[in-house]
Design an enzyme around this catalytic site. Structure first.
Site, PDB file in Angstrom:
ATOM      1  N   ASN A  34       0.862  -1.187   0.000  1.00 41.85           N
ATOM      2  CA  ASN A  34       0.000   0.000   0.000  1.00 41.85           C
ATOM      3  C   ASN A  34       0.900   1.239   0.000  1.00 41.85           C
ATOM      4  OD1 ASN A  34       0.474   0.972   2.857  1.00 41.85           O
ATOM      5  ND2 ASN A  34      -0.136  -1.147   3.213  1.00 41.85           N
ATOM      6  N   PRO A  35       0.327   2.422  -0.191  1.00 36.57           N
ATOM      7  CA  PRO A  35       1.167   3.620  -0.389  1.00 36.57           C
ATOM      8  C   PRO A  35       1.761   4.237   0.873  1.00 36.57           C
ATOM      9  CG  PRO A  35      -1.067   3.915  -1.295  1.00 36.57           C
ATOM     10  CD  PRO A  35      -1.102   2.729  -0.403  1.00 36.57           C
TER      11      PRO A  35
END
Ligand code: CTP
Ligand code: CA
Length: 229
Positions: A34-35
């Site tokens: 995920n970011p």
């Protein structure tokens, strides 16, 4: 040297943090993630250190970061993060889980790179350990139960979901983070959050991630001490 020996409200206290994303590999060259950049967790680490705490950060892969004054334990997967946290959580005063832990991992990890000609049509996923929930279970009923703090990164019904997590994971406080508002969430230098405590305190905080981190710690310091058991 004398100038460096400061006294703060967290002097002599141990703070354990998780920060950053995790990576769940499906073969040696591909992963689910995920970011998250770890900025909020590292801001909390810096703020806690400035208040005098001895800080350990169990950190997912985020690239080069300033590690000054911190003990950093580098991890990759949710399982690694769980192991490193569970071996330390009983010895700390505060545990703050700010990591964006992947909820799933591929069921199997191929030992060699999967060639595109062999691509699976369906990727089977299984759940990863919930690091915070497991840590909470581990310290439940301990004579010196640490203060437990979670984050809730949400895109809708933010406070409702955050309260549910506060209850479900038996936390002392939770930081509700609406990741859809501008200037909040993944990768930004600023944040806008609402902190909710088990005791019913509610506080909105906005600013740089360091300012928000300082606000969170200030609120945690003002909470009544945890009742054993
Ligand atoms: N967390 C964790 N380990 C996981 C998942 C979450 O330690 N495997 C922690 C996060 O660091 C955060 C809190 O639990 O402090 C809430 O994470 P979040 O992803 O918002 O909640 P989940 O319980 O995973 O529920 P969902 O993703 O379904 O909203
Ligand atoms: Ca999750």
């Amino acid at each position: 040297a004398a100038a460096r020996i400061g006294q703060g409200p967290l002097t002599g206290k141990k703070v354990l943090l998780t920060a950053g994303p995790t990576r769940e590999f499906l073969d040696p060259v591909r992963f689910i993630s995920n970011p998250s950049t770890g900025k909020m967790g590292l801001a909390l680490a810096e703020a806690a250190r400035k208040l005098g705490a001895k800080v350990t950060v169990v950190l997912g892969p985020v690239g080069a970061v300033d590690r000054t004054g911190l003990e950093v334990v580098d991890v990759v997967s949710a399982e690694d993060m769980a192991r490193e946290v569970l071996s330390r959580v009983e010895a700390v005063d505060w545990f703050i889980a700010s990591a964006a832990v992947s909820d799933w991992r591929p069921e199997t990890r191929a030992p060699q790179k999967v060639k595109k000609g062999e691509s699976p049509e369906v990727l089977k996923l299984v759940r990863t350990p919930d690091v915070l929930a497991e840590a909470s279970k581990k310290v439940a009923g301990a004579p010196r139960r640490p203060l437990l703090v979670g984050f809730a990164a949400e895109t809708e019904r933010v406070l409702e979901h955050a309260r549910e997590k506060l209850e479900r994971k038996n936390l002392d406080a939770i930081v509700a983070n609406d990741v859809t508002v501008p200037g909040a969430g993944f990768g930004t230098d600023t944040n806008r959050v609402t902190v909710l405590s088990r005791t019913g305190v509610r506080k909105d905080l906005e600013g740089t991630k360091l300012q928000v981190a300082q606000g969170i710690l200030e609120l945690l310091l003002s909470l009544p001490p945890a009742v054993p058991g």
